[in-house]
Motif scaffolding. Structure first.
Motif, PDB file in Angstrom:
ATOM      1  N   GLU A 191       0.827  -1.202   0.000  1.00  8.36           N
ATOM      2  CA  GLU A 191       0.000   0.000   0.000  1.00  8.36           C
ATOM      3  C   GLU A 191       0.864   1.256   0.000  1.00  8.36           C
ATOM      4  N   GLN A 192       1.971   1.221   0.716  1.00  7.97           N
ATOM      5  CA  GLN A 192       2.871   2.368   0.706  1.00  7.97           C
ATOM      6  C   GLN A 192       3.446   2.598  -0.692  1.00  7.97           C
ATOM      7  N   GLN A 193       3.801   1.518  -1.352  1.00  5.78           N
ATOM      8  CA  GLN A 193       4.321   1.650  -2.709  1.00  5.78           C
ATOM      9  C   GLN A 193       3.267   2.195  -3.661  1.00  5.78           C
ATOM     10  N   LEU A 194       2.011   1.773  -3.455  1.00  3.98           N
ATOM     11  CA  LEU A 194       0.942   2.291  -4.292  1.00  3.98           C
ATOM     12  C   LEU A 194       0.752   3.793  -4.097  1.00  3.98           C
ATOM     13  N   ARG A 195       0.874   4.254  -2.854  1.00  2.00           N
ATOM     14  CA  ARG A 195       0.763   5.692  -2.594  1.00  2.00           C
ATOM     15  C   ARG A 195       1.884   6.469  -3.296  1.00  2.00           C
ATOM     16  N   ILE A 196       3.080   5.925  -3.221  1.00  2.00           N
ATOM     17  CA  ILE A 196       4.217   6.579  -3.891  1.00  2.00           C
ATOM     18  C   ILE A 196       3.999   6.604  -5.397  1.00  2.00           C
ATOM     19  N   GLU A 197       3.518   5.498  -5.945  1.00  2.00           N
ATOM     20  CA  GLU A 197       3.269   5.430  -7.381  1.00  2.00           C
ATOM     21  C   GLU A 197       2.179   6.411  -7.787  1.00  2.00           C
ATOM     22  N   ASN A 198       1.161   6.565  -6.933  1.00  2.00           N
ATOM     23  CA  ASN A 198       0.094   7.506  -7.231  1.00  2.00           C
ATOM     24  C   ASN A 198       0.619   8.930  -7.298  1.00  2.00           C
ATOM     25  N   ALA A 199       1.488   9.295  -6.376  1.00  2.00           N
ATOM     26  CA  ALA A 199       2.062  10.645  -6.402  1.00  2.00           C
ATOM     27  C   ALA A 199       2.884  10.869  -7.668  1.00  2.00           C
ATOM     28  N   ARG A 200       3.613   9.844  -8.079  1.00  2.00           N
ATOM     29  CA  ARG A 200       4.426   9.969  -9.298  1.00  2.00           C
ATOM     30  C   ARG A 200       3.550  10.150 -10.531  1.00  2.00           C
ATOM     31  N   LEU A 211       1.278  20.535 -21.119  1.00  4.76           N
ATOM     32  CA  LEU A 211       1.624  20.416 -22.535  1.00  4.76           C
ATOM     33  C   LEU A 211       0.369  20.431 -23.398  1.00  4.76           C
ATOM     34  N   ALA A 212      -0.697  19.767 -22.933  1.00  9.83           N
ATOM     35  CA  ALA A 212      -1.947  19.753 -23.688  1.00  9.83           C
ATOM     36  C   ALA A 212      -2.554  21.140 -23.780  1.00  9.83           C
ATOM     37  N   SER A 213      -2.432  21.916 -22.716  1.00  8.61           N
ATOM     38  CA  SER A 213      -2.977  23.270 -22.721  1.00  8.61           C
ATOM     39  C   SER A 213      -2.338  24.109 -23.806  1.00  8.61           C
ATOM     40  N   LYS A 214      -1.051  23.887 -24.030  1.00 10.05           N
ATOM     41  CA  LYS A 214      -0.336  24.679 -25.035  1.00 10.05           C
ATOM     42  C   LYS A 214      -0.872  24.425 -26.428  1.00 10.05           C
ATOM     43  N   PHE A 215      -1.275  23.176 -26.717  1.00  8.64           N
ATOM     44  CA  PHE A 215      -1.695  22.837 -28.071  1.00  8.64           C
ATOM     45  C   PHE A 215      -3.200  23.010 -28.274  1.00  8.64           C
ATOM     46  N   LEU A 216      -4.001  22.866 -27.211  1.00 14.88           N
ATOM     47  CA  LEU A 216      -5.448  23.040 -27.347  1.00 14.88           C
ATOM     48  C   LEU A 216      -5.850  24.502 -27.196  1.00 14.88           C
ATOM     49  N   GLY A 217      -4.943  25.336 -26.702  1.00 13.97           N
ATOM     50  CA  GLY A 217      -5.229  26.753 -26.571  1.00 13.97           C
ATOM     51  C   GLY A 217      -6.143  27.090 -25.422  1.00 13.97           C
ATOM     52  N   ARG A 218      -6.288  26.207 -24.476  1.00 17.88           N
ATOM     53  CA  ARG A 218      -7.147  26.467 -23.315  1.00 17.88           C
ATOM     54  C   ARG A 218      -6.593  25.690 -22.127  1.00 17.88           C
ATOM     55  N   PRO A 219      -6.866  26.160 -20.915  1.00 18.58           N
ATOM     56  CA  PRO A 219      -6.327  25.441 -19.746  1.00 18.58           C
ATOM     57  C   PRO A 219      -6.970  24.088 -19.576  1.00 18.58           C
ATOM     58  N   ILE A 220      -6.153  23.100 -19.231  1.00 20.19           N
ATOM     59  CA  ILE A 220      -6.620  21.729 -18.989  1.00 20.19           C
ATOM     60  C   ILE A 220      -6.337  21.399 -17.526  1.00 20.19           C
ATOM     61  N   SER A 221      -7.380  21.018 -16.807  1.00 21.82           N
ATOM     62  CA  SER A 221      -7.213  20.676 -15.397  1.00 21.82           C
ATOM     63  C   SER A 221      -6.898  19.206 -15.259  1.00 21.82           C
ATOM     64  N   SER A 222      -5.985  18.889 -14.376  1.00 21.12           N
ATOM     65  CA  SER A 222      -5.646  17.487 -14.135  1.00 21.12           C
ATOM     66  C   SER A 222      -6.651  16.886 -13.176  1.00 21.12           C
ATOM     67  N   MET A 223      -6.605  15.568 -13.039  1.00 14.03           N
ATOM     68  CA  MET A 223      -7.589  14.890 -12.203  1.00 14.03           C
ATOM     69  C   MET A 223      -7.304  15.176 -10.730  1.00 14.03           C
ATOM     70  N   PRO A 224      -8.326  15.140  -9.872  1.00 14.02           N
ATOM     71  CA  PRO A 224      -8.127  15.407  -8.456  1.00 14.02           C
ATOM     72  C   PRO A 224      -7.238  14.363  -7.810  1.00 14.02           C
ATOM     73  N   THR A 225      -6.634  14.765  -6.701  1.00 20.33           N
ATOM     74  CA  THR A 225      -5.729  13.879  -5.991  1.00 20.33           C
ATOM     75  C   THR A 225      -6.462  12.661  -5.452  1.00 20.33           C
ATOM     76  N   LEU A 226      -5.920  11.490  -5.735  1.00 20.09           N
ATOM     77  CA  LEU A 226      -6.522  10.257  -5.237  1.00 20.09           C
ATOM     78  C   LEU A 226      -5.886   9.897  -3.909  1.00 20.09           C
ATOM     79  N   SER A 227      -6.658   9.301  -3.066  1.00 20.23           N
ATOM     80  CA  SER A 227      -6.123   8.931  -1.759  1.00 20.23           C
ATOM     81  C   SER A 227      -5.175   7.753  -1.858  1.00 20.23           C
ATOM     82  N   THR A 228      -5.385   6.928  -2.875  1.00 23.84           N
ATOM     83  CA  THR A 228      -4.488   5.793  -3.068  1.00 23.84           C
ATOM     84  C   THR A 228      -4.170   5.670  -4.533  1.00 23.84           C
ATOM     85  N   SER A 229      -3.241   4.805  -4.847  1.00 27.20           N
ATOM     86  CA  SER A 229      -2.839   4.634  -6.237  1.00 27.20           C
ATOM     87  C   SER A 229      -3.815   3.741  -6.974  1.00 27.20           C
TER      88      SER A 229
END
Length: 788
Positions: A191-200, A211-229
């Motif tokens: 489980e600890q390794q999964l948490r580390i992998e999730n952060a990565r 990078l996607a924002s640069k090519f689509l011409g609009r801001p792209i939001s990333s997915m919300p932080t998950l509690s686990t990987s």
């Protein structure tokens, strides 16, 4: 609501604010976003990313990609204040639509001249043609964004469901040992390794979203932080979107090449390269990791392309003239300030070389780009530079049926024709992009720096930083090419005799690539011409010329493979005490190749310095009248040229068939096939004895693949960048001063020592070849009066 307002409302794309990106979906969004590719961009001129207002011309759009309003003029703008007034629409005929669609596939952005021609041909007004193309581009953009939005919503729903499942599991943890409820706060190592992998993974997603924002011409939001990987068994999604007929980036095949540990090209690449370890095996890589790997490849290629174009087009203070004034030198202080490459991995003894060369070539940009993106054609265009090459993986074949946006992994072995210079083995990304009409750029960048060997890490002997060429079409079928070569390499592995040459970029640098390309394109232009040069042997027909040239090409390629010990053949290097240390002797078995005699083949090569100019040395070795002064096959007399095929304007670029004089009238003469090449980077003389009946078949247009030959010859290069040249390997001359400018001569022989492949090599055979090389070198020195 007016028709213009209806058109605007329908063209507003779905909102991206609710979407959650994963690496696969985001990789697709990048790959189908045209990567900012100039004229091929499907975003209309006045299209705003937020789906809001368009330009004034866009308000005249029709209700479909194939309709146009009739009578739109300045008067209509005044009448726009009256919302009740209906605008008249003009429905194009099927023939007009078909013609417009055909032009759109080739040129989405026609200029005024093209629009005027279309209007005359289709009996339309020019503004109708203009508005049709605007509507068509907007329609494609809308369809693309709807498709991407649908995919992202599916990924969003999937991740939300998995997040809910993981949350339930975390609220009711079960002990893996006893099966009962686990103590809160007691996390397993997994489980600890999964948490580390999730952060990565989240960090990687944030970078790709930017990078996607640069090519689509609009801001792209990333997915919300998950509690686990994410769980390791999560299946990867297959995102397959074809743009036109190109196949696009779509679902990509697996990549079997490791990623760089660090980059050292531009500020963003130091983060990109650390995502996946270069020593990690890809055999058990999950779909998510492969998708991230490809997104890293794409970002690496984009940043490398940006650096290549800037380095190719910028002059002082980034590039400075050398002291002798004959070449450009990269100002590394300015380079560090401009690109902030970071420290990167550079072991002790590794140095950097950077060169730039500009020239005119008889080839258009499209043909050259196709050659560079095809590994077989690339190797044929640079036969003496590339020992072996292959395409490892095609990540993208391009868009719109062109090479624009093509991205692929490649492997190559680069060589300098000397046993004293190791072959450079490189694995790299090759990325092609069209920057304007008739302007293309192709960039290479290494994707491996470390190799795993018996559990320990070892450095590869070369790493290509962003290198490649910018090609611009010129009149009369010519192209202006600017070539940049930038690499770090292991200098101690190179013999001291060749270090100044390689350090000056004359071994693997831009000048050698450009001059070789010029010579090969000139050869192709002459061979395709119906006019036969006056000094050619007119008795050989066109098919016979092609057969002789194909045989000569195979002979030269085998010669280079024997000199540099590339993996084209499986050579076994011999270490024998009575052979000079600078002479490399190798052996291999020839069994199934019909183009070689069967048995044990012995190759011996060495390189020496001679105090004569490269031009004088090349002229001496290629002159059939002086061949008896060094060649034991000449029977002590001059040779006669029986056939001659020109391969360039310089008479030194040709294929010849020579006949040795017989000692007596009863002895049959011997034929020798010889190819000579010369340009500003060096010269080559390669020859091989050939069977007379077999050559008669070839000269009549027969198949040359069954003509057995073993090549020998010479490679000549300048001994350094300037008149001072490098120091002789013995150090200094008799007076203690540095020696004068001269040449570096490589002598190589391949002989059949036994016709039985199962036979063992004898010491006498090795001594014979060693004596042959020594005797040939001494004869050349004596003939040129440079024994001392």
């Amino acid at each position: 609501m007016s028709p213009g307002a209806i058109s605007q409302q329908r063209l507003v794309p779905h909102s991206f604010n609710d979407s959650i990106f994963n690496s696969s979906g985001l990789s697709l969004a990048l790959q189908t976003g045209m990567e900012g590719q100039g004229d091929l961009t499907i975003v209309p001129e006045h299209f705003e990313g937020n789906g809001g207002s368009k330009g004034r011309e866009e308000e005249h759009e029709s209700r479909s990609g194939s309709d146009n309003m009739d009578g739109a003029s300045g008067d209509d703008q005044e009448a726009a204040d009256n919302p009740r007034k209906k605008k008249r629409y003009h429905r194009h005929t099927p023939q007009q639509i078909q013609e417009l669609e055909a032009v759109f596939k080739e040129c989405p952005h026609p200029d005024e001249k093209q629009r005027l021609e279309l209007s005359r041909r289709l009996c339309l007004e020019t503004r109708q043609v203009k508005f049709w193309f605007q509507n068509r581009r907007t329609q494609m953009k809308t369809q693309l964004e709807r498709h991407v939005n649908s995919i992202l919503r599916q990924e969003n729903d999937k991740l939300r469901a998995e997040n809910t499942t993981i949350g339930e599991a975390m609220r009711n943890p079960i002990c893996t040992n006893c099966g009962g409820p686990a103590i809160i706060g007691d996390l397993s190592i997994e489980e600890q390794q999964l948490r580390i992998e999730n952060a990565r993974l989240k960090d990687e997603l944030d970078r790709v979203c930017a990078l996607a924002s640069k090519f689509l011409g609009r801001p792209i939001s990333s997915m919300p932080t998950l509690s686990t990987s994410l769980p390791s068994h999560m299946p990867s999604s297959t995102l397959d979107l074809a743009v036109g007929t190109s196949g696009g980036f779509g679902a990509l095949s697996s990549v079997a090449t490791s990623l760089p540990l660090t980059s050292g090209f531009a500020g963003g690449l130091s983060n990109v390269a650390g995502v996946i370890s270069p020593t990690k095996s890809t055999a058990n890589v999950t779909g998510i990791e492969r998708s991230m790997e490809r997104s890293v490849y794409l970002e690496l290629a984009l940043v490398a392309m940006d650096e290549l174009v800037k380095v190719a087009q910028t002059h002082e203070p980034l590039w400075l003239r050398s002291l002798e004034g004959s070449r450009e030198v990269l100002n590394y202080d300015e380079y560090m300030r401009a690109f902030n490459p970071g420290a990167g991995l550079k072991p002790n003894g590794y140095v950097t070389e950077a060169t730039r060369e500009t020239g005119m070539v008889i080839i258009n940009s499209l043909a050259l780009v196709e050659t560079l993106m095809d590994s077989n054609r690339w190797a044929e265009m640079f036969p003496c530079v590339i020992a072996r090459t292959s395409t490892t993986d095609v990540i993208s074949s391009g868009m719109g049926g062109t090479r624009n946006g093509a991205l692929q992994l490649m492997h190559a072995e680069l060589q300098v024709l000397s046993p004293l210079v190791p072959v450079r083995v490189v694995n790299f990304l090759r990325f092609c992009k069209q920057h304007a009409e008739g302007v293309w750029a192709v960039v290479d960048v290494s994707v491996d720096y470390l190799r795993e060997n018996s559990g320990s890490l070892t450095y590869s002997n070369c790493r290509r930083l962003p290198s490649g060429c910018v090609v611009e079409d010129m009149p009369n079928g010519y192209s202006k090419i600017t070539w940049v070569e930038h690499a770090t390499y292991d200098e101690p592995a190179i013999h001291q005799l060749y270090r100044p040459l390689v350090a000056a970029g004359m071994g693997f640098g831009a000048r050698r690539w450009v001059t070789t390309l010029q010579r090969q394109c000139e050869c192709l232009a002459i061979l395709m011409s119906s006019v036969v040069p006056t000094h050619d042997h007119t008795a050989i027909n066109a098919s016979g010329r092609r057969s002789m040239l194909k045989l000569a090409q195979r002979m030269t390629n085998n010669f280079c493979a024997g000199v540099c010990a590339s993996t084209v053949h499986q050579w076994n290097k011999l270490s024998m005490g009575h052979v000079d240390e600078d002479v490399r002797v190798m052996t291999r078995k020839s069994i199934d190749d019909p183009g070689e005699p069967a048995g044990i083949v012995l190759s011996a090569a060495t390189s020496v310095w001679l105090p004569v100019s490269p031009q004088r040395l090349f002229g001496f070795l290629r002159d059939e009248r002086l061949r008896s002064e060094w060649d034991i096959l000449s029977n002590g007399g001059p040779m006669q040229e029986m056939a001659h095929i020109a391969k360039g304007q310089d008479q030194g670029n040709c294929v010849s068939l020579l006949r040795a004089s017989a000692i007596n009238g009863s002895q049959s003469s011997m034929l020798i096939l010889q190819e000579t090449c010369t340009d500003a980077s060096g010269s080559l003389v390669v020859y091989a004895p050939v069977d007379i009946p077999a050559m008669h078949v070839v000269m009549n247009g027969g198949d040359s693949a069954y003509v057995a030959l073993l090549p020998s010859g010479f490679a000549i290069v300048p001994d350094g960048p300037g008149p001072s040249g490098p120091i002789h390997k013995a150090g200094v001359g008799p007076s203690g001063s540095q020696r004068a400018c001269g040449s570096l001569l490589t002598v190589a022989f391949q002989i059949l020592v036994n016709s039985l492949p199962s036979a063992k090599l004898t010491v006498e055979s090795v001594e014979t070849v060693n004596n042959l090389i020594s005797c040939t070198v001494q004869k050349i020195k004596a003939a040129l009066h440079c024994d001392s």
